[in-house]
Scaffold this active site. Structure first.
Site, PDB file in Angstrom:
ATOM      1  NE  ARG A  55      -5.042  -3.042  -8.153  1.00  0.00           N
ATOM      2  CZ  ARG A  55      -4.861  -2.738  -9.411  1.00  0.00           C
ATOM      3  NH1 ARG A  55      -5.838  -2.810 -10.236  1.00  0.00           N
ATOM      4  NH2 ARG A  55      -3.679  -2.373  -9.827  1.00  0.00           N
ATOM      5  CB  THR A  56      -4.781  -2.846  -1.162  1.00  0.00           C
ATOM      6  OG1 THR A  56      -4.629  -3.928  -2.076  1.00  0.00           O
ATOM      7  CG2 THR A  56      -4.994  -3.387   0.236  1.00  0.00           C
ATOM      8  CE  LYS A  83      11.482  15.050   9.244  1.00  0.00           C
ATOM      9  NZ  LYS A  83      10.742  15.853  10.236  1.00  0.00           N
ATOM     10  NE  ARG A 105      -0.160  -3.435   0.166  1.00  0.00           N
ATOM     11  CZ  ARG A 105      -0.600  -3.733  -1.053  1.00  0.00           C
ATOM     12  NH1 ARG A 105      -0.086  -3.150  -2.108  1.00  0.00           N
ATOM     13  NH2 ARG A 105      -1.571  -4.613  -1.220  1.00  0.00           N
ATOM     14  CG  HIS A 133      -2.915  -8.971   0.154  1.00  0.00           C
ATOM     15  ND1 HIS A 133      -3.785  -8.208   0.914  1.00  0.00           N
ATOM     16  CD2 HIS A 133      -2.803  -8.336  -1.058  1.00  0.00           C
ATOM     17  CE1 HIS A 133      -4.162  -7.160   0.189  1.00  0.00           C
ATOM     18  NE2 HIS A 133      -3.584  -7.213  -0.991  1.00  0.00           N
TER      19      HIS A 133
HETATM   20  C1  NCD Z   1      -1.216  -7.629  -4.911  1.00  0.00           C
HETATM   21  C2  NCD Z   1      -0.275  -7.242  -3.783  1.00  0.00           C
HETATM   22  O1  NCD Z   1       0.030  -6.081  -3.568  1.00  0.00           O
HETATM   23  O2  NCD Z   1       0.143  -8.179  -3.116  1.00  0.00           O
HETATM   24  N1  NCD Z   1      -2.038  -6.626  -5.360  1.00  0.00           N
HETATM   25  C3  NCD Z   1      -3.135  -6.237  -4.671  1.00  0.00           C
HETATM   26  O3  NCD Z   1      -3.125  -6.105  -3.468  1.00  0.00           O
HETATM   27  N2  NCD Z   1      -4.265  -6.038  -5.372  1.00  0.00           N
HETATM   28  C4  NCD Z   1      -0.563  -8.391  -5.972  1.00  0.00           C
HETATM   29  C5  NCD Z   1       0.586  -7.794  -6.720  1.00  0.00           C
HETATM   30  O4  NCD Z   1       1.191  -6.796  -6.339  1.00  0.00           O
HETATM   31  O5  NCD Z   1       0.925  -8.388  -7.750  1.00  0.00           O
END
Ligand code: NCD
Length: 305
Positions: A55-56, A83, A105, A133
């Protein structure tokens, strides 16, 4: 606002409210059949994902596209990272291509902070290790505000694997900034040692906290970050810290149930609770796009820069 969004602590109360109010305005655009705005035309947003995400990643892409930015999606798999190329060399490549914003990320806590020292554009942290986050916390606050009204004095319970959760840390910081009272609920083994210095209460007893909460945010048990046994069994964990139908019935009638996803249905949350009308889980995903539009819009300063 600062140039980068790396931690929820980067946001003053005014910054956070500005993002939420901007998202309110942008939400109206998302209701139209044509969802696009010309605001970021000619600007480039790079999505740099070194860790898995559904989703992110899609949310940032949709947000940038709805603002008419050019979007480059980069995933570590299939790139020169496999690599052995370093984060610094990857950053310098992006810099050479003229990225106005880099959404990152990464599995290592602190990676976005390092990246910000190598690129000229804005860096947005989309999750770094177990650290932070911030856009998840913003979309959660936005969801709570639209369901519950202003957050001052609201009681929020965040339940589960706090130790491995960047969502929990960012939420505690942002909710505190917005005047809410947060209680973290977890077994002692799933709380970080530093938790006593966080601006929140801590409890080991979910049943004592539930009836007083306005919102209950369940956290995923992050098995992929666990290299040890943190609780006796999945069944025992669910029995003490899972949100099932009986516990939902003991919550106040207006209280909402949240989860950032992905969920372990049947572990931290029962399927029927996740799918109940009290759950805002799907709404959180929709609000994620709006919040990320607001963040990109405010960081990149619209067309005028
Ligand atoms: C979270 C994450 O990746 O930190 N999910 C998200 O971004 N919607 C939480 C998780 O992975 O549990």
């Amino acid at each position: 606002m600062k140039r980068h969004l790396i931690s929820a602590a980067d946001l003053s109360r005014d910054d956070a409210l500005l993002i939420l109010d901007t998202a309110d305005e942008l939400a109206r655009v998302s209701e139209r059949s044509i969802k696009k705005l010309p605001t970021l035309r000619g600007r480039t947003v790079v999505n740099l994902f070194f860790e898995d995400s559904t989703r992110t990643r899609i949310s940032f892409e949709a947000a940038a596209k709805r603002l008419s930015a050019d979007v480059i999606n980069f995933s570590a798999k299939g790139s020169s990272v496999s690599k052995g190329e370093s984060l610094k060399d990857t950053a310098l490549t992006l810099q050479a291509m003229g990225a106005d914003a880099v959404v990152i990320r990464h599995g290592a806590s602190g990676a976005p902070h390092r990246l910000a020292t190598w690129v000229d554009g804005s860096v947005v942290n989309a999750g770094d290790g177990t650290h932070e986050h911030p856009t998840q916390a913003l979309l959660d606050a936005y969801t709570m505000r639209s369901r519950l009204g202003a957050l001052d004095g609201r009681r929020i319970a965040i339940v589960g694997d706090v130790l491995h959760s960047r969502v929990a840390r960012s939420n505690v910081l942002l909710l505190h900034t917005l005047g809410a009272e947060v209680t973290l609920v977890a077994p002692p083994t799933l709380l970080p040692v530093t938790v006593r210095s966080w601006p929140c209460e801590v409890s080991y007893d979910l049943d004592a906290v539930l009836p007083k909460a306005d919102a209950v945010m369940m956290l995923r048990v992050q098995k992929e970050r666990m290299n040890d046994a943190y609780f006796p069994s999945a069944r025992e964990y669910s029995r003490r810290y899972g949100l099932d139908r009986d516990r939902l019935a003991r919550m106040s009638e207006e209280a909402i149930v949240m989860h950032p996803g992905p969920m372990n249905r049947g572990m931290e949350i029962a399927a029927e609770v996740a799918d109940s009308p009290r759950s805002t889980i799907v709404e959180q995903v929709a609000n994620g796009v709006t919040i990320r539009m607001a963040v990109l819009y405010l960081l990149l300063g619209g067309e005028t820069q």
